[in-house]
Design an enzyme around this catalytic site. Structure first.
Site, PDB file in Angstrom:
ATOM      1  N   SER A 131       0.817  -1.208   0.000  1.00 48.62           N
ATOM      2  CA  SER A 131       0.000   0.000   0.000  1.00 48.62           C
ATOM      3  C   SER A 131       0.853   1.262   0.000  1.00 48.62           C
ATOM      4  CB  SER A 131      -0.912   0.021   1.236  1.00 48.62           C
ATOM      5  OG  SER A 131      -0.143  -0.008   2.430  1.00 48.62           O
ATOM      6  N   HIS A 168      -3.310  -3.692  -5.534  1.00 48.50           N
ATOM      7  CA  HIS A 168      -3.610  -3.243  -4.181  1.00 48.50           C
ATOM      8  C   HIS A 168      -5.089  -3.451  -3.869  1.00 48.50           C
ATOM      9  CE1 HIS A 168      -3.986   0.152  -1.034  1.00 48.50           C
ATOM     10  NE2 HIS A 168      -3.667  -0.992  -0.456  1.00 48.50           N
ATOM     11  N   GLU A 210      -6.630  -1.322  -6.895  1.00 44.38           N
ATOM     12  CA  GLU A 210      -5.750  -0.415  -7.623  1.00 44.38           C
ATOM     13  C   GLU A 210      -4.714  -1.256  -8.363  1.00 44.38           C
ATOM     14  OE1 GLU A 210      -5.668   3.603  -4.893  1.00 44.38           O
ATOM     15  OE2 GLU A 210      -4.425   1.938  -4.252  1.00 44.38           O
ATOM     16  N   ASN A 234      -4.719   5.878  -0.831  1.00 45.08           N
ATOM     17  CA  ASN A 234      -3.914   6.256   0.333  1.00 45.08           C
ATOM     18  C   ASN A 234      -3.267   7.632   0.163  1.00 45.08           C
ATOM     19  OD1 ASN A 234      -4.494   4.092   1.931  1.00 45.08           O
ATOM     20  ND2 ASN A 234      -2.726   2.891   1.313  1.00 45.08           N
TER      21      ASN A 234
END
Length: 325
Positions: free
Chosen positions: A154, A175, A187, A225
Site C-alpha cells: 500500500s 492493491h 488499484e 492512500n
C-alpha cells in the site's frame, strides 16, 4: 462538411473503433488460472478467497502450518457467512458452496518453490522493502517466464520491488482493500517497465474477481492512500492543536460530510502502526513528498504507537474498545 466540422465530429469509423476497443477490454480474459498468494493474514486470506471463488486454483503460502491454518479458518468462516445468506433455506447447499470453493485452495510452506506452476503470484506479506525484494528475487528464479509477479503493497514503490527481479516487465501492483471479499476496488499499479499485456491481464483478472480495477502510475500511496492518509493526519493535527476532540472530529465528518466512519475510527481500523509506517516512509523518501509538512511525523501518533495502542486489532488506539464494547 467544413474542415472544422470534420475535426469536431469524429468519424463513424473512429468512434466504432473506440467502442470496439472498450468492449474488448471489458470482455477480455486474463488467462490466469493458477494463483499463488504469499501471506495468510487478513489481506492474503481475503485475496485467496476471492480468487478461489472466481474458479482459480490458489496456493496460499506462509512460513508455518499454524499461520496457514488461521488463514484457512478466516476463509472458511467468511464463506460460511456468504453461504448462509445465499442458501438460507438449505444447510446442505450452503455446506456444498463452502466445500466447492475450499477445494480450490491448497496450503504450502514451500516458500518460493510454491510459485513453480503459477500464472500469477500475489505478495501480501510484511510491509518491508528488503523482505519483499528478497522474496521476489527468489520467486523470479523459480516461477515460469510467463508468470506475473504482483505486490499488494500500500505504500512501497513497485519499481523498487521489481528491481530484485530479472522480469520488471512482468511486475505490477495489485492493491486490494480490507476486507477483501467485501471491498469492490483494486488499484492496479504499473511501473514504467510493466508490459501492456501484463497490465491488461491484471485488469481482466480483477474483473473476473468481480472487482472494479482502477489504474495508477507507481506513485506514493497510489490513489486512495495518497488522498486518505493526509486526511487522517490533518485530523490528528486538529486534535494536537487543541482545536477539537477526536470524538467531535469523527462526528463532524460522519454527519457533515456523510462519511461512514470518522478519521479517528478509520485510523484505528487501519492500524496506527500502519499509518505511522506510511507517513514515516513518505516523509523520509517519498517522491514529491519528502520533507513536506503534509506528511510530517505526528507526536500524538508516535506516542500512541510507542505505547502499543495500535487500534482496533489490539483493543485500543484513539479509542478504548474495551470501554466502547
Amino acid at each position: 462538411m467544413s474542415h472544422l466540422a470534420r475535426l469536431a465530429i469524429p468519424s463513424m469509423s473512429s468512434a466504432a473503433r473506440r467502442a470496439s476497443s472498450t468492449a474488448a477490454a471489458a470482455t477480455a480474459t486474463s488467462g490466469i488460472k493458477n494463483v499463488t498468494v504469499y501471506g495468510s493474514g487478513l489481506m492474503g486470506a481475503g485475496i485467496v478467497q476471492v480468487a478461489a471463488q472466481a474458479g482459480c486454483k490458489v496456493t496460499m503460502v506462509d512460513v508455518t502450518d499454524g499461520a496457514l491454518a488461521k488463514g484457512e479458518k478466516l476463509i472458511s468462516n467468511s464463506l460460511a457467512r456468504i453461504a448462509k445468506k445465499k442458501h438460507a433455506d438449505s444447510p446442505a447447499d450452503a455446506a456444498a458452496f463452502v466445500d466447492r470453493i475450499m477445494a480450490n485452495v491448497s496450503r504450502s510452506t514451500a516458500g518460493p518453490d510454491a510459485s513453480a506452476s503459477a500464472d500469477l503470484v500475489v505478495e501480501a506479506i510484511v510491509e518491508n522493502l528488503a523482505v519483499k525484494q528478497k522474496l521476489f528475487g527468489a520467486i523470479d528464479s523459480i516461477a515460469p517466464a510467463h508468470t506475473i509477479l504482483a505486490s499488494n503493497t500500500s505504500s512501497l514503490k513497485i519499481a523498487d520491488i521489481a528491481s530484485a527481479t530479472k522480469r520488471p516487465g512482468h511486475v505490477a501492483g495489485l492493491h486490494f482493500f480490507n476486507p477483501v471479499p467485501q471491498m469492490a476496488l483494486v488499484e492496479v499499479i504499473r511501473t514504467d517497465d510493466t508490459k501492456d499485456a501484463v497490465f491488461n491481464s491484471l485488469l481482466a483478472f480483477c474483473r473476473e474477481l468481480k472487482k472494479t480495477p482502477v489504474s495508477c502510475k507507481d506513485t506514493p500511496g497510489f490513489i486512495v492512500n495518497r488522498l486518505l492518509v493526509p486526511y487522517l493526519m490533518e485530523a490528528i493535527r486538529i486534535v494536537e492543536r487543541g482545536e477539537a476532540s477526536a470524538q467531535d472530529v469523527d462526528a463532524a465528518m460522519k454527519l457533515g460530510a456523510g462519511y461512514p466512519m470518522g478519521p479517528f475510527e478509520l485510523a484505528d481500523f487501519v492500524g496506527l502502526d500502519t499509518t505511522k509506517f506510511i507517513i514515516d516512509g513518505w516523509y523520509t523518501n517519498g517522491d514529491g513528498l519528502k520533507g513536506k509538512e503534509l506528511v510530517a511525523p505526528s507526536p500524538l501518533l508516535n506516542k500512541l504507537v510507542a505505547e502499543g495502542k495500535l487500534g482496533r486489532k489490539v483493543g485500543a488506539g484513539f479509542y478504548d474498545y474495551a470501554k466502547k464494547n
